[in-house]
Design a protein around this motif. Structure first.
Motif, PDB file in Angstrom:
ATOM      1  N   GLY A  57       0.802  -1.218   0.000  1.00 37.78           N
ATOM      2  CA  GLY A  57       0.000   0.000   0.000  1.00 37.78           C
ATOM      3  C   GLY A  57       0.834   1.267   0.000  1.00 37.78           C
ATOM      4  N   ASN A  58       0.150   2.387   0.058  1.00 37.75           N
ATOM      5  CA  ASN A  58       0.784   3.700   0.051  1.00 37.75           C
ATOM      6  C   ASN A  58       1.240   4.073   1.458  1.00 37.75           C
ATOM      7  OD1 ASN A  58       1.226   6.591   0.016  1.00 37.75           O
ATOM      8  ND2 ASN A  58       0.156   6.626  -1.950  1.00 37.75           N
ATOM      9  N   GLY A  59       2.467   4.543   1.558  1.00 38.22           N
ATOM     10  CA  GLY A  59       3.010   4.915   2.859  1.00 38.22           C
ATOM     11  C   GLY A  59       2.235   6.021   3.559  1.00 38.22           C
ATOM     12  N   LEU A  60       1.459   6.777   2.806  1.00 34.84           N
ATOM     13  CA  LEU A  60       0.661   7.843   3.422  1.00 34.84           C
ATOM     14  C   LEU A  60      -0.350   7.279   4.415  1.00 34.84           C
ATOM     15  CD1 LEU A  60      -0.001  10.249   0.403  1.00 34.84           C
ATOM     16  CD2 LEU A  60       1.666  10.509   2.256  1.00 34.84           C
ATOM     17  N   ARG A  61      -0.717   6.024   4.252  1.00 31.90           N
ATOM     18  CA  ARG A  61      -1.637   5.393   5.211  1.00 31.90           C
ATOM     19  C   ARG A  61      -0.995   5.294   6.585  1.00 31.90           C
ATOM     20  NH1 ARG A  61      -3.103  -0.120   2.491  1.00 31.90           N
ATOM     21  NH2 ARG A  61      -3.767  -0.532   4.639  1.00 31.90           N
ATOM     22  N   LEU A  62       0.314   5.057   6.610  1.00 30.13           N
ATOM     23  CA  LEU A  62       1.019   4.994   7.889  1.00 30.13           C
ATOM     24  C   LEU A  62       1.081   6.382   8.512  1.00 30.13           C
ATOM     25  CD1 LEU A  62       2.628   2.987   9.721  1.00 30.13           C
ATOM     26  CD2 LEU A  62       4.683   3.951   8.702  1.00 30.13           C
ATOM     27  N   LEU A  63       1.305   7.389   7.693  1.00 28.70           N
ATOM     28  CA  LEU A  63       1.323   8.763   8.185  1.00 28.70           C
ATOM     29  C   LEU A  63      -0.033   9.133   8.783  1.00 28.70           C
ATOM     30  CD1 LEU A  63       2.641  11.528   8.531  1.00 28.70           C
ATOM     31  CD2 LEU A  63       2.142  11.996   6.127  1.00 28.70           C
ATOM     32  N   GLU A  64      -1.106   8.713   8.147  1.00 27.86           N
ATOM     33  CA  GLU A  64      -2.451   8.974   8.667  1.00 27.86           C
ATOM     34  C   GLU A  64      -2.634   8.310  10.028  1.00 27.86           C
ATOM     35  OE1 GLU A  64      -4.808   7.416   5.524  1.00 27.86           O
ATOM     36  OE2 GLU A  64      -4.924   9.314   4.428  1.00 27.86           O
ATOM     37  N   LEU A  65      -2.101   7.086  10.184  1.00 26.59           N
ATOM     38  CA  LEU A  65      -2.207   6.372  11.459  1.00 26.59           C
ATOM     39  C   LEU A  65      -1.427   7.101  12.552  1.00 26.59           C
ATOM     40  CD1 LEU A  65      -3.131   3.831  13.036  1.00 26.59           C
ATOM     41  CD2 LEU A  65      -0.994   2.740  12.309  1.00 26.59           C
ATOM     42  N   VAL A  66      -0.250   7.593  12.210  1.00 18.51           N
ATOM     43  CA  VAL A  66       0.570   8.337  13.181  1.00 18.51           C
ATOM     44  C   VAL A  66      -0.191   9.536  13.717  1.00 18.51           C
ATOM     45  CG1 VAL A  66       2.624   9.791  13.423  1.00 18.51           C
ATOM     46  CG2 VAL A  66       2.794   7.588  12.258  1.00 18.51           C
ATOM     47  N   LYS A  67      -0.844  10.262  12.830  1.00 19.18           N
ATOM     48  CA  LYS A  67      -1.585  11.451  13.249  1.00 19.18           C
ATOM     49  C   LYS A  67      -2.875  11.078  13.979  1.00 19.18           C
ATOM     50  CE  LYS A  67       1.701  13.744  11.566  1.00 19.18           C
ATOM     51  NZ  LYS A  67       2.707  14.321  12.514  1.00 19.18           N
ATOM     52  N   GLN A  68      -3.551  10.035  13.500  1.00 16.29           N
ATOM     53  CA  GLN A  68      -4.806   9.612  14.118  1.00 16.29           C
ATOM     54  C   GLN A  68      -4.594   9.139  15.553  1.00 16.29           C
ATOM     55  OE1 GLN A  68      -6.673   6.325  12.093  1.00 16.29           O
ATOM     56  NE2 GLN A  68      -8.156   5.992  13.708  1.00 16.29           N
ATOM     57  N   LYS A  69      -3.530   8.373  15.777  1.00 11.00           N
ATOM     58  CA  LYS A  69      -3.241   7.827  17.106  1.00 11.00           C
ATOM     59  C   LYS A  69      -2.420   8.790  17.966  1.00 11.00           C
ATOM     60  CE  LYS A  69      -5.114   3.729  16.442  1.00 11.00           C
ATOM     61  NZ  LYS A  69      -6.272   3.233  17.237  1.00 11.00           N
ATOM     62  N   LYS A  70      -2.097   9.963  17.395  1.00 11.90           N
ATOM     63  CA  LYS A  70      -1.302  10.976  18.096  1.00 11.90           C
ATOM     64  C   LYS A  70       0.015  10.391  18.601  1.00 11.90           C
ATOM     65  CE  LYS A  70      -5.345  13.681  19.468  1.00 11.90           C
ATOM     66  NZ  LYS A  70      -6.105  14.291  20.579  1.00 11.90           N
ATOM     67  N   ILE A  71       0.666   9.635  17.710  1.00 13.12           N
ATOM     68  CA  ILE A  71       1.959   9.032  18.023  1.00 13.12           C
ATOM     69  C   ILE A  71       3.038  10.106  17.955  1.00 13.12           C
ATOM     70  CG2 ILE A  71       3.679   7.361  17.218  1.00 13.12           C
ATOM     71  CD1 ILE A  71       1.295   5.662  16.214  1.00 13.12           C
ATOM     72  N   ASP A  72       3.859  10.162  18.991  1.00 13.53           N
ATOM     73  CA  ASP A  72       4.863  11.225  19.111  1.00 13.53           C
ATOM     74  C   ASP A  72       6.122  10.873  18.316  1.00 13.53           C
ATOM     75  OD1 ASP A  72       6.157  13.518  19.888  1.00 13.53           O
ATOM     76  OD2 ASP A  72       6.805  12.709  21.826  1.00 13.53           O
ATOM     77  N   SER A  73       5.975  10.796  17.005  1.00 12.40           N
ATOM     78  CA  SER A  73       7.105  10.529  16.117  1.00 12.40           C
ATOM     79  C   SER A  73       7.046  11.499  14.945  1.00 12.40           C
ATOM     80  CB  SER A  73       7.053   9.093  15.571  1.00 12.40           C
ATOM     81  OG  SER A  73       7.135   8.129  16.591  1.00 12.40           O
ATOM     82  N   SER A  74       8.184  12.080  14.612  1.00 16.44           N
ATOM     83  CA  SER A  74       8.261  12.904  13.407  1.00 16.44           C
ATOM     84  C   SER A  74       8.304  11.988  12.193  1.00 16.44           C
ATOM     85  CB  SER A  74       9.504  13.793  13.446  1.00 16.44           C
ATOM     86  OG  SER A  74       9.520  14.572  14.614  1.00 16.44           O
ATOM     87  N   VAL A  75       7.964  12.530  11.034  1.00 17.30           N
ATOM     88  CA  VAL A  75       7.949  11.727   9.810  1.00 17.30           C
ATOM     89  C   VAL A  75       8.699  12.456   8.703  1.00 17.30           C
ATOM     90  CG1 VAL A  75       6.522  10.647   8.028  1.00 17.30           C
ATOM     91  CG2 VAL A  75       5.748  10.646  10.410  1.00 17.30           C
ATOM     92  N   LEU A  76       9.701  11.775   8.147  1.00 20.79           N
ATOM     93  CA  LEU A  76      10.435  12.257   6.980  1.00 20.79           C
ATOM     94  C   LEU A  76      10.108  11.339   5.819  1.00 20.79           C
ATOM     95  CD1 LEU A  76      12.600  13.845   5.402  1.00 20.79           C
ATOM     96  CD2 LEU A  76      14.327  12.357   6.449  1.00 20.79           C
ATOM     97  N   ILE A  77       9.427  11.851   4.811  1.00 19.69           N
ATOM     98  CA  ILE A  77       9.056  11.055   3.642  1.00 19.69           C
ATOM     99  C   ILE A  77      10.221  11.007   2.659  1.00 19.69           C
ATOM    100  CG2 ILE A  77       7.577  10.978   1.591  1.00 19.69           C
ATOM    101  CD1 ILE A  77       5.325  12.116   3.251  1.00 19.69           C
ATOM    102  N   ILE A  78      10.532   9.786   2.193  1.00 18.47           N
ATOM    103  CA  ILE A  78      11.483   9.622   1.100  1.00 18.47           C
ATOM    104  C   ILE A  78      10.749   8.867  -0.001  1.00 18.47           C
ATOM    105  CG2 ILE A  78      13.563   9.650   2.527  1.00 18.47           C
ATOM    106  CD1 ILE A  78      13.602   6.581   2.330  1.00 18.47           C
TER     107      ILE A  78
END
Length: 227
Positions: A57-78
Motif C-alpha cells: 500500500g501507500n506509505g501515506l496510510r502509515l502517516l495517517e495512522l501516526v496522526k490519528q493515534k497521536k503518536i509522538d514521532s516525526s515523519v520524513l518522507i522519502i
C-alpha cells in the motif's frame, strides 16, 4: 536518536541503516505497511523515515495512522515519486519533511538532525536544565561547566530523560530506545539499571543533583521537582 526506516528496497535499507548506525543512531527497519504499523504501535521512535511506495500500500496510510493515534514521532518522507501532488499530500497530512530519491546519505542525516532539533529540542542545539547542559552537535554534556566523560549510551540515556522530563519511562522503553531490535535477544533489562546508576554517579561527581527517580515496578523518571 531512534529511527524507524520504512523501506522495501533491500539495498537502500542496508545502506541507510548501516550509515545511521555508524553515526550512533539506533535504526530499526520495516519493509511493509503491516510491519511498520505493528512497530509504531508497540514502540516509540523519534522519527520515521517513510517510503511512499510499499508492497502492501501507500506509505501515506502509515502517516495517517501516526496522526490519528497521536503518536509522538516525526515523519520524513522519502520517495522516488517526484510529483508535486505526492509531496503536498504528505506535508498536508503532517509530515515534517520530504526528501526525493536519489539523495546523499549525508543530506538525509542533516534532515533528521534538523527535525530532531525542531521537534524535540525546540529548535535549539542545546538542551539546558538547571546545571546540566547538553550540546547535541558535539555530543557533550556539561554539569556546572564541567565536561562529563559519558559513553554514547549514557549520553543517549540522559538526552532521552531530558526530552521526556517528568514522564515515567519503563525499562523496556529505555532498552528499545537505546538498542532497538537488538533487545529482542536479551533475557532481561538489568543493563538499564547499570547505565542509570553510572549516569547518576557521573552527574553527582560533577556536583549535579540526582534528578533521576526510580519508580518501583515501572522504571525511571527525570524529576524536575527534585531537590
Amino acid at each position: 536518536m531512534k529511527i524507524l526506516l520504512v523501506e522495501d528496497n533491500p539495498e537502500l535499507t542496508s545502506n541507510i541503516s548501516n550509515y545511521l548506525l555508524d553515526q550512533g543512531i539506533v535504526c530499526e527497519c520495516a519493509t511493509s505497511l503491516f510491519e511498520a504499523q505493528d512497530k509504531i504501535l508497540s514502540f516509540s521512535y523519534d522519527c520515521i523515515i517513510l517510503d511512499l511506495m510499499l508492497p502492501d500500500g501507500n506509505g501515506l496510510r502509515l502517516l495517517e495512522l501516526v496522526k490519528q493515534k497521536k503518536i509522538d514521532s516525526s515523519v520524513l518522507i522519502i520517495s522516488a515519486k517526484g510529483s508535486l501532488d505526492d509531496k503536498l499530500s504528505g506535508l498536508d497530512l503532517g509530515a515534517d519533511d520530504y526528501l526525493a530519491k536519489p539523495f546523499h546519505l549525508a543530506e538525509l542525516l542533516a534532515r533528521l538532525k534538523a527535525i530532531y532539533r525542531r521537534t524535540k529540542m525546540q529548535g535549539f542545539d542545546e538542551v539546558v536544565f538547571n546545571e546540566i547542559t547538553v550540546i547535541n552537535s558535539q555530543f557533550q554534556v556539561l554539569v556546572k561547566n564541567q565536561l562529563l566523560d559519558l559513553t554514547k549510551k549514557e549520553y543517549d540515556l540522559l538526552l532521552f530523560f531530558l526530552t521526556n522530563k517528568d514522564r515515567v519511562l519503563g525499562k523496556n522503553a529505555i532498552a528499545h530506545h537505546l538498542w532497538g531490535d537488538y533487545t529482542d535477544d536479551l533475557s532481561n533489562f538489568d543493563f538499564v539499571y547499570q547505565h542509570v546508576k553510572n549516569l547518576r554517579k557521573k552527574i553527582s561527581a560533577a556536583g549535579g543533583r540526582d534528578y533521576i527517580r526510580t519508580v518501583y515496578g515501572l522504571g525511571y523518571k527525570f524529576d524536575t521537582a527534585a531537590l
